[in-house]
Design an enzyme around this catalytic site. Structure first.
Site, PDB file in Angstrom:
ATOM      1  N   HIS A  24       0.833  -1.204   0.000  1.00  0.00           N
ATOM      2  CA  HIS A  24       0.000   0.000   0.000  1.00  0.00           C
ATOM      3  C   HIS A  24       0.873   1.261   0.000  1.00  0.00           C
ATOM      4  O   HIS A  24       0.678   2.156  -0.835  1.00  0.00           O
ATOM      5  CB  HIS A  24      -0.908  -0.015   1.236  1.00  0.00           C
ATOM      6  CG  HIS A  24      -1.717   1.230   1.424  1.00  0.00           C
ATOM      7  ND1 HIS A  24      -3.064   1.285   1.156  1.00  0.00           N
ATOM      8  CD2 HIS A  24      -1.379   2.471   1.874  1.00  0.00           C
ATOM      9  CE1 HIS A  24      -3.510   2.511   1.405  1.00  0.00           C
ATOM     10  NE2 HIS A  24      -2.510   3.249   1.854  1.00  0.00           N
ATOM     11  N   GLU A  25       1.814   1.324   0.919  1.00  0.00           N
ATOM     12  CA  GLU A  25       2.655   2.511   1.019  1.00  0.00           C
ATOM     13  C   GLU A  25       3.587   2.655  -0.181  1.00  0.00           C
ATOM     14  O   GLU A  25       3.969   3.767  -0.544  1.00  0.00           O
ATOM     15  CB  GLU A  25       3.462   2.481   2.320  1.00  0.00           C
ATOM     16  CG  GLU A  25       2.625   2.512   3.591  1.00  0.00           C
ATOM     17  CD  GLU A  25       1.708   3.730   3.660  1.00  0.00           C
ATOM     18  OE1 GLU A  25       2.045   4.771   3.071  1.00  0.00           O
ATOM     19  OE2 GLU A  25       0.650   3.629   4.305  1.00  0.00           O
TER      20      GLU A  25
END
Length: 434
Positions: A24-25
């Site tokens: 996600h990051e």
């Protein structure tokens, strides 16, 4: 051995959680760098740093509490009236504790004036903030299609697992035959355990739902073609009308249980792990997304029952919200189930799929400090600027998302309270596999 498998399930879920967060990051990080935004920090987890390494201008690392992650981008908010600019984080937890105007002002370096998040065009900011949740959606799709098409799901098949001796109304819920019961058409036709029905009334059938629909729509004489010992054998049967469970359009039993009159043959279908086609996988994935949206919308209505399950004597329902602890416990239980390894693997992959779908949907809510809140701010800024150009008004400038921080604090507070409630319920009254 059971304890080992349970712990293995916990460890595998923890690893899957970390990969999902890091992925996600990475979406935020990669797109921010593409658009020239300076990113001083990329972290998986919260709390004290347990390992980090600086590469270029970004510090990469892991923190002690694997319950989330963040990247720190310079200039998340425009300057205030005093002209000050601050660096901010995409993390909802850090957004609670960092002051919207003053925190991390010291991180600005010479040359950062052209590398601030808020100075990028709205569509670029939308991409940066959307990239994180989108990566979770991509991971969910890859995991689901990979497991569904390579391994498949356990499903009813046209193979005969057993033949009933007599016709019993399914609403009676009994197994033993009475002298007054009629012999089952399957037994009278000579159907045997281990046969695989490959055709019904001359038409080929390859899946259970098609065969079931054909049987239910038929009363009277019918021909069966079965595969037995490598050869195809023809059988003649006379199907009878019986009370059977009602099914929906997808072939699932309707809840609460209902009964309808339909054609009846009288055998138990076998269950096998059957790979899905691309089309079937896409259809089931769309069902997962739809169910995820419905679950997110239904969350407020489930809070009273969740509270009763955590602090009262209420039952913890199977569709009750679960957190990281609850999902980890389910993962541990999955590994101890008496089922084929490939089935357990698919169940585990599906658990990660649902987790990543939830991350995608939750982060897309148009509320700060979630990614969707920043997306909404960028879109609103674009609307304001376009409207100003159309009506030949002065450019209103960047939308000051920092003004919404009081709302963000409330949202974050609600989220923390809900997370704690789910945590207590997962510990004292967890959702268990049935």
């Amino acid at each position: 051995m059971t304890v080992f498998l349970y712990v293995l399930g916990l460890v595998l879920f923890a690893l899957g959680l970390l990969v999902s967060i890091a992925w996600h990051e990475l979406g935020h990080l990669s797109t921010a760098k593409i658009f020239g935004i300076r990113v001083p920090q990329y972290m998986v987890g919260f709390g004290p740093t347990i390992w980090s390494r600086k590469k270029g201008e970004t510090e990469y690392g892991f923190k002690a509490i694997p319950a989330g992650g963040y990247i720190r981008m310079i200039g998340m908010f425009p300057p205030g009236k005093d002209g000050r600019i601050e660096a901010r984080s995409t993390s909802p937890w850090r957004s609670m504790i960092e002051d919207a105007r003053e925190a991390s002002f010291e991180e600005l370096e010479p040359g950062d004036e052209d590398r601030l998040f808020y100075t990028r065009k709205p569509w670029k900011r939308v991409i940066v903030m959307f990239a994180g949740p989108f990566m979770n959606l991509v991971l969910a799709v890859v995991l689901f299609f990979g497991s569904a098409m390579a391994i498949g799901f356990e499903a009813q098949t046209t193979k005969v697992a057993g033949v009933t001796n007599c016709v019993i109304d399914q609403s009676e819920k009994r197994d033993a035959c009475k002298p007054s019961d009629r012999p089952s058409p399957a037994k009278a036709a000579g159907l045997l355990k281990g046969d695989r029905i490959v055709a019904f009334d001359g038409e080929r059938v390859s899946d259970w739902n098609t065969l079931s629909d054909r049987i239910r729509a038929t009363t009277g004489p019918a021909t069966l073609t079965v595969e037995r010992d490598g050869k195809e054998v023809g059988l003649k049967a006379t199907l009878l009308e019986n009370k059977v469970l009602k099914k929906d359009a997808d072939g699932n039993v309707v809840q609460p249980l209902q009964y309808v009159s339909a054609g009846y043959l009288g055998f138990e279908s076998g269950r096998e792990v059957v790979p899905l086609t691309f089309g079937q996988s896409a259809d089931r994935m769309s069902q997962q997304l739809q169910a995820g949206v419905e679950s997110v919308l239904a969350l407020p209505g489930k809070i009273p029952a969740l509270w009763d399950a955590a602090f009262g004597d209420g039952e913890r329902k199977q569709d009750s919200p679960v957190g990281v602890v609850g999902a980890a416990r389910i993962s541990g239980e999955l590994m101890t189930v008496d089922a084929p390894p490939q089935t357990i693997l698919v169940w585990f992959m599906n658990l990660l799929v649902m987790f990543n779908v939830s991350l995608f949907l939750f982060n897309m809510l148009p509320l700060l400090p979630l990614d969707g809140g920043h997306i909404a701010g960028a879109l609103w800024e674009s609307v304001r600027r376009h409207a100003a150009r159309i009506f030949k008004r002065p450019d209103p400038g960047p939308f000051d998302v920092a003004k919404l921080m009081p709302v963000a604090y409330v949202v974050a507070g609600v989220f923390v309270c809900f997370t704690l409630l789910v945590l207590v319920a997962d510990v004292v009254n967890p959702v268990k596999l049935t």
